[in-house]
Design an enzyme around this catalytic site. Structure first.
Site, short mmCIF file in Angstrom:
data_model
loop_
_atom_site.label_atom_id
_atom_site.label_comp_id
_atom_site.label_asym_id
_atom_site.label_seq_id
_atom_site.Cartn_x
_atom_site.Cartn_y
_atom_site.Cartn_z
N MET A 36 -1.54 8.46 12.93
CA MET A 36 -2.86 8.68 12.29
C MET A 36 -3.67 9.74 13.02
O MET A 36 -4.89 9.65 13.09
CB MET A 36 -3.66 7.36 12.27
CG MET A 36 -2.93 6.25 11.56
SD MET A 36 -3.82 4.68 11.63
CE MET A 36 -3.54 4.17 13.31
N ASP B 109 0.84 -1.19 0.00
CA ASP B 109 0.00 0.00 0.00
C ASP B 109 0.87 1.24 0.00
O ASP B 109 2.09 1.17 0.03
CB ASP B 109 -1.02 0.01 1.15
CG ASP B 109 -0.47 -0.62 2.39
OD1 ASP B 109 0.55 -0.11 2.87
OD2 ASP B 109 -1.05 -1.63 2.85
N LYS C 59 -4.28 1.76 0.41
CA LYS C 59 -5.20 2.22 1.44
C LYS C 59 -4.81 3.62 1.87
O LYS C 59 -3.69 3.87 2.23
CB LYS C 59 -5.11 1.30 2.65
CG LYS C 59 -6.30 0.39 2.77
CD LYS C 59 -6.26 -0.46 4.02
CE LYS C 59 -4.90 -0.50 4.68
NZ LYS C 59 -4.92 -1.03 6.01
N1 SAH Z 1 2.86 0.37 10.61
C1 SAH Z 1 3.21 1.77 10.53
C2 SAH Z 1 2.09 2.65 10.99
C3 SAH Z 1 0.87 2.55 10.15
S1 SAH Z 1 -0.39 3.66 10.62
C4 SAH Z 1 4.48 2.01 11.34
O1 SAH Z 1 4.90 1.15 12.10
O2 SAH Z 1 5.07 3.07 11.16
C5 SAH Z 1 -0.10 5.02 9.55
C6 SAH Z 1 0.48 6.18 10.31
O3 SAH Z 1 1.86 6.00 10.49
C7 SAH Z 1 0.36 7.49 9.61
O4 SAH Z 1 -0.91 8.05 9.76
C8 SAH Z 1 1.41 8.30 10.32
O5 SAH Z 1 0.93 8.70 11.58
C9 SAH Z 1 2.48 7.27 10.56
N2 SAH Z 1 3.56 7.31 9.57
C10 SAH Z 1 4.04 6.29 8.87
N3 SAH Z 1 5.09 6.67 8.12
C11 SAH Z 1 5.28 7.97 8.37
C12 SAH Z 1 6.23 8.94 7.93
N4 SAH Z 1 7.20 8.64 7.06
N5 SAH Z 1 6.13 10.19 8.41
C13 SAH Z 1 5.19 10.52 9.30
N6 SAH Z 1 4.26 9.65 9.73
C14 SAH Z 1 4.31 8.39 9.29
#
Ligand code: SAH
Length: 505
Positions: free
Chosen positions: A174, A37, A59
């Site tokens: 998020m 995704d 998504k």
């Molecule tokens: N599994 C992912 C999180 C998924 S939920 C992890 O472990 O990072 C999705 C959220 O992750 C986004 O809404 C944001 O809050 C955060 N996120 C993921 N990558 C990001 C990035 N490069 N910069 C800022 N926020 C990020």
């Protein structure tokens, strides 16, 4: 019956190419299909085999292109077809990645699976903004929380009266849409309105932006700066450490710049590494595929005649690789080339030769094929036998020019260059997102391939600037109607890095 494949639930990290795990790279390299995704980023494209199936289940906050139950089913179906499936997710699959749900479904269907952790954005993104999530002077815990408002259990499970009392660092993922509400809830339940807060957009990428504030004013500041998801919100005293720990701009001259590298899969790595060392974000999209000429008869007569030649002319590193590979296969030795003088088009080709213990007699000062011919002219004698080992698409006049010097030329297309169209959709998406600073072209053939891919939609280039390796590539670009922003003074990959650097000052 087909043997059931394995599904690997793999985290791709927070978005920086170097923050992928070795295990993820290994698995991507042998995947038959990658299901990904948007948050997974584009870095994985550099590690997959050419031509494999890529499924974007994209998504996003408001746009579910494929509902979760269908993703689950898709993984089951692909594994049952015997495929090695990499299910790639941003950050870590088990941190708000719904990896657990997918794993449960796989187990229920008796499908072998492995979870491969990734570096989660909840720690990497604050770190990229100079914020350690724990620090002995400030806190003894950190907490990763979903800030996403949902009508079901997740939102109701958030008890702000508890969260407000936790002395540890709070990290919200998020949480953009509910930033104001969440901040107010914390204040209402007793957390100091002056508690430092940072919101980091697209952390670990060229587009990273950070807004600092307090619980009281952060929502307003973030609004004013128009920060967009994905973003991480950090609440707590550690946020102030960014004043000291956020890296000073200027340490990496290309920091904040993004460069699209369009080469063959085999070639991209070194150039990209150089750009990344300067701080650039690099996206590699292979636009060319190279294949050794499969004509055995051609190789046989070429390799038979080669030891008796006066000169061997090599016009690329690929040429060196394919020649030496074939020589190994037929048990030839570099000593069979004793007495054959070698001309290389430039230092990269010459270096590659040196790795095999072969020194080129001639490397012209300007690294183009025409200057190679000009330099050769000074060394050749009438009647010399020359083997020209080249790409199928190499300049056809080279052989003619050498023949015009009264030389016998054995003109051998030892490899073919083919357009790689597999990534068209990605290329279009990356271009239309419109945040790319540079596109680099290191050969006319990549230019042609690029043009074939984007064809009529070149308006999507927007403000993206083009850097070219040299005059031949530039000419092709201009012929096809592209503006060349800069051309490398020295026609090598290093030259291109310098050109981008100078133009970005
Ligand atoms: N599994 C992912 C999180 C998924 S939920 C992890 O472990 O990072 C999705 C959220 O992750 C986004 O809404 C944001 O809050 C955060 N996120 C993921 N990558 C990001 C990035 N490069 N910069 C800022 N926020 C990020």
């Amino acid at each position: 019956m087909t043997k059931t494949g394995t599904v690997y639930l793999v985290g791709s990290g927070p978005g920086a190419a170097g923050l992928m795990t070795l295990r993820s790279v290994e698995l991507l390299g042998r995947a038959d299909v990658v299901v990904f995704d948007k948050l997974a980023g584009w870095n994985f494209l550099a590690h997959i085999r050419s031509g494999i199936e890529l499924i974007d289940v994209g998504k996003q906050a408001n746009r579910h292109t494929l509902p979760q139950d269908q993703i689950n089913q898709l993984l089951v179906d692909l594994a049952k077809q015997g495929k090695n499936v990499v299910r790639l997710k941003g950050g870590d699959p088990y941190v708000f990645g719904r990896g657990g749900e997918e794993a449960e479904v796989l187990v229920a269907h008796n499908i072998p699976f492995e979870e491969v952790p990734g570096i989660t954005s909840s720690i990497a993104v604050p770190a990229a903004a100079g914020i350690p999530v724990t620090h002995r002077d400030h806190c003894t815990s950190f907490h990763v929380i979903t800030g996403h408002e949902r009508s079901d259990r997740e939102a109701s499970a958030l008890d702000f009266s508890v969260l407000a009392k936790i002395p540890g660092t709070l990290v919200f993922l998020m949480g953009m849409r509910n930033l104001e509400q969440n901040a107010q809830e914390l204040i209402v339940h007793g957390k100091a309105a002056t508690t430092p807060v940072a919101v980091i957009e697209r952390g670990c990428t060229a587009r990273q932006r950070t807004v600092h504030g307090t619980l009281q004013d952060i929502a307003e500041l973030v609004n004013a700066a128009n920060l967009q998801p994905p973003a991480v919100t950090v609440v707590g005293a550690v946020v102030d450490l960014a004043k000291v720990l956020a890296e000073p701009i200027g340490q990496y001259p290309l920091r904040g710049k993004s460069v699209l590298v369009t080469r063959t899969r085999q070639q991209a790595g070194r150039f990209s590494a150089k750009l990344r060392e300067q701080g650039a974000e690099v996206i590699e999209i292979p636009l060319l595929r190279i294949e050794r000429n499969p004509d055995e008869g051609l190789w046989e007569s070429f390799l038979q005649e080669l030891p008796g030649m006066d000169w061997l002319v090599l016009t690329s590193e690929n040429g060196v690789e394919f020649l030496l590979e074939k020589m190994r296969e037929v048990h030839m030795d570099v000593r069979d080339l004793v007495g054959v003088k070698i001309a290389a088009v430039g230092p990269a080709t010459a270096n590659r030769l040196e790795q095999y213990g072969l020194r080129a007699e001639i490397v012209p000062n300007v690294y183009t094929v025409s200057s190679l011919v000009a330099t050769l002219r000074e060394h050749l004698q009438a009647g010399d036998h020359i083997a020209l080992a080249r790409a199928d698409i190499a300049d056809p006049t080279v052989a003619e020019q050498l023949r015009a010097m009264d030389c016998e030329v054995l003109d051998v297309p030892i490899y073919f260059t083919r357009s790689e169209l597999t990534y068209k959709d990605f290329l279009m998406e990356i271009l239309t997102e419109g945040h790319l600073d540079w596109i680099s072209f290191a050969s006319s053939s990549t230019v042609k391939s690029f043009d074939a891919v984007i064809s009529s939609e070149r308006s999507c280039l927007g403000n993206t600037r083009i850097v070219s390796i040299g005059p031949v590539t530039s000419a092709t670009l201009r012929e096809l109607g592209y503006a060349v922003a800069v051309e490398a003074k020295v026609h090598t990959l290093d030259g291109m890095v310098s050109a981008i650097q100078e133009a970005s000052l």
